[in-house]
Design a protein around this motif. Structure first.
Motif, PDB file in Angstrom:
ATOM      1  N   LEU A  12      23.874  38.477  48.366  1.00 52.86           N
ATOM      2  CA  LEU A  12      23.498  38.335  46.953  1.00 52.86           C
ATOM      3  C   LEU A  12      23.630  39.664  46.211  1.00 52.86           C
ATOM      4  CD1 LEU A  12      20.427  35.942  47.243  1.00 52.86           C
ATOM      5  CD2 LEU A  12      22.725  35.383  46.433  1.00 52.86           C
ATOM      6  N   ARG A  13      23.323  40.766  46.884  1.00 54.46           N
ATOM      7  CA  ARG A  13      23.522  42.070  46.247  1.00 54.46           C
ATOM      8  C   ARG A  13      25.006  42.337  46.023  1.00 54.46           C
ATOM      9  NH1 ARG A  13      18.987  43.354  49.612  1.00 54.46           N
ATOM     10  NH2 ARG A  13      20.311  44.021  51.347  1.00 54.46           N
ATOM     11  N   TRP A  14      25.818  41.997  47.024  1.00 54.49           N
ATOM     12  CA  TRP A  14      27.272  42.142  46.865  1.00 54.49           C
ATOM     13  C   TRP A  14      27.767  41.287  45.700  1.00 54.49           C
ATOM     14  CZ3 TRP A  14      31.048  38.325  47.145  1.00 54.49           C
ATOM     15  CH2 TRP A  14      32.375  38.771  47.168  1.00 54.49           C
ATOM     16  N   LEU A  15      27.320  40.045  45.646  1.00 57.24           N
ATOM     17  CA  LEU A  15      27.743  39.134  44.582  1.00 57.24           C
ATOM     18  C   LEU A  15      27.381  39.681  43.214  1.00 57.24           C
ATOM     19  CD1 LEU A  15      28.918  36.341  43.805  1.00 57.24           C
ATOM     20  CD2 LEU A  15      26.595  35.420  44.042  1.00 57.24           C
ATOM     21  N   GLY A  16      26.160  40.212  43.081  1.00 58.13           N
ATOM     22  CA  GLY A  16      25.732  40.760  41.797  1.00 58.13           C
ATOM     23  C   GLY A  16      26.562  41.955  41.376  1.00 58.13           C
ATOM     24  N   GLU A  17      26.844  42.851  42.323  1.00 58.18           N
ATOM     25  CA  GLU A  17      27.628  44.037  42.002  1.00 58.18           C
ATOM     26  C   GLU A  17      29.074  43.678  41.668  1.00 58.18           C
ATOM     27  OE1 GLU A  17      28.932  47.752  41.203  1.00 58.18           O
ATOM     28  OE2 GLU A  17      26.849  47.092  41.433  1.00 58.18           O
ATOM     29  N   MET A  18      29.700  42.809  42.464  1.00 56.53           N
ATOM     30  CA  MET A  18      31.081  42.414  42.194  1.00 56.53           C
ATOM     31  C   MET A  18      31.189  41.649  40.879  1.00 56.53           C
ATOM     32  SD  MET A  18      32.840  43.754  44.594  1.00 56.53           S
ATOM     33  CE  MET A  18      31.569  45.040  44.708  1.00 56.53           C
ATOM     34  N   SER A  19      30.166  40.869  40.562  1.00 58.98           N
ATOM     35  CA  SER A  19      30.175  40.125  39.309  1.00 58.98           C
ATOM     36  C   SER A  19      30.212  41.068  38.114  1.00 58.98           C
ATOM     37  CB  SER A  19      28.936  39.217  39.230  1.00 58.98           C
ATOM     38  OG  SER A  19      28.889  38.549  37.987  1.00 58.98           O
ATOM     39  N   GLN A  20      29.455  42.155  38.193  1.00 61.46           N
ATOM     40  CA  GLN A  20      29.474  43.134  37.106  1.00 61.46           C
ATOM     41  C   GLN A  20      30.850  43.791  36.984  1.00 61.46           C
ATOM     42  OE1 GLN A  20      27.145  43.864  34.723  1.00 61.46           O
ATOM     43  NE2 GLN A  20      26.158  42.035  35.585  1.00 61.46           N
ATOM     44  N   ARG A  21      31.472  44.101  38.104  1.00 62.48           N
ATOM     45  CA  ARG A  21      32.788  44.746  38.066  1.00 62.48           C
ATOM     46  C   ARG A  21      33.867  43.808  37.547  1.00 62.48           C
ATOM     47  NH1 ARG A  21      33.047  48.109  43.847  1.00 62.48           N
ATOM     48  NH2 ARG A  21      30.853  48.813  43.824  1.00 62.48           N
ATOM     49  N   LEU A  22      33.684  42.521  37.768  1.00 62.77           N
ATOM     50  CA  LEU A  22      34.692  41.527  37.378  1.00 62.77           C
ATOM     51  C   LEU A  22      34.469  40.983  35.973  1.00 62.77           C
ATOM     52  CD1 LEU A  22      37.157  39.979  38.545  1.00 62.77           C
ATOM     53  CD2 LEU A  22      35.548  38.249  39.397  1.00 62.77           C
ATOM     54  N   ARG A  23      33.383  41.369  35.359  1.00 67.64           N
ATOM     55  CA  ARG A  23      32.949  40.732  34.106  1.00 67.64           C
ATOM     56  C   ARG A  23      33.993  40.800  32.994  1.00 67.64           C
ATOM     57  NH1 ARG A  23      26.935  41.682  31.531  1.00 67.64           N
ATOM     58  NH2 ARG A  23      27.041  40.006  29.971  1.00 67.64           N
ATOM     59  N   LYS A  24      34.689  41.925  32.860  1.00 65.35           N
ATOM     60  CA  LYS A  24      35.671  42.052  31.784  1.00 65.35           C
ATOM     61  C   LYS A  24      36.855  41.120  31.990  1.00 65.35           C
ATOM     62  CE  LYS A  24      34.616  46.816  30.457  1.00 65.35           C
ATOM     63  NZ  LYS A  24      35.166  48.202  30.300  1.00 65.35           N
TER      64      LYS A  24
END
Length: 220
Positions: free
Chosen positions: A64-76
């Motif tokens: 879940l921590r990985w998912l949250g961090e990758m989601s922020q990086r992919l947001r744009k």
């Protein structure tokens, strides 16, 4: 100053040209031994849903921590949370299923399609991981249109890259060259390995606190 500006512009143009070439790369169709074809077909046909399973709560929290961090990086690139969640969950599932690092698969997707689900190269490679249609005939059901389905595309791409890694006895540089149809040339492997750094992640929150050097062995 003008000379430096001209050099910078030339480098920018070269990088832009490579970015287009990367997405136009293509795996080369090669004869497959019957055993290899059967193994790859089996890996593709096992249509288990991409639902992560965890051995314990700590593993789930790390995911879940990985998912949250990758989601922020992919947001744009993918503004909608549900789209990002589904995509990242599938990348995590399919990459680990194939014995690959999620960061490597995300780097490859960045270079190949820039995260565009319906990307099509000049030579007909399709989807996120730019899979060539002949793979549908070799190890799939023959329906190349399914390569635009997210999980199908990611599964094909991960299984194919795993196959190339096995053929190259673990040599990632050469395997990436095979994936792009440019085996032995450095441009594509270097681009993917550079992009992979954008998606590398260390779960600092899940690590045990360091023991101060003066207290080592004192059972604190």
């Amino acid at each position: 100053m003008r000379r430096r500006q001209g050099l910078a512009a030339a480098l920018a143009a070269l990088l832009g040209a490579w970015s287009g070439l990367a997405r136009a790369g293509a795996q080369v169709e090669e004869p497959l031994a019957d055993a290899v074809r059967t193994a790859l077909s089996s890996a593709i046909a096992n249509a288990a849903p991409p639902v992560p399973e965890f051995r314990d709560t700590a593993s789930r929290l790390a995911y879940l921590r990985w998912l949250g961090e990758m989601s922020q990086r992919l947001r744009k690139r993918q503004p909608l949370w549900l789209d990002r969640k589904e995509f990242l969950q599938t990348v995590w599932y399919e990459s680990r299923r194939a014995g690959l690092e999620p960061s490597l698969v995300l780097g490859l997707v960045q270079v190949e399609s820039n995260f565009r689900k319906f990307a099509v190269s000049a030579v007909g490679a399709r989807g996120y991981m730019q899979v060539m249609p002949f793979w549908s005939r070799l190890i799939g059901d023959g329906d190349a249109g399914r390569l635009f389905h997210m999980q199908t595309n990611l599964r094909f791409g991960c299984v194919i890259l795993r196959h190339y890694l096995d053929r190259e006895r673990g040599d990632l540089f050469m395997a990436l060259g095979r994936y792009n149809g440019s085996r032995g040339r450095p441009e594509y492997p270097n681009a993917v390995l550079a992009a992979r750094r954008n998606w590398e992640w260390r779960d600092v929150a899940g690590e045990a606190p360091a023991v101060p050097a003066g207290n080592a062995g004192q059972g604190i």
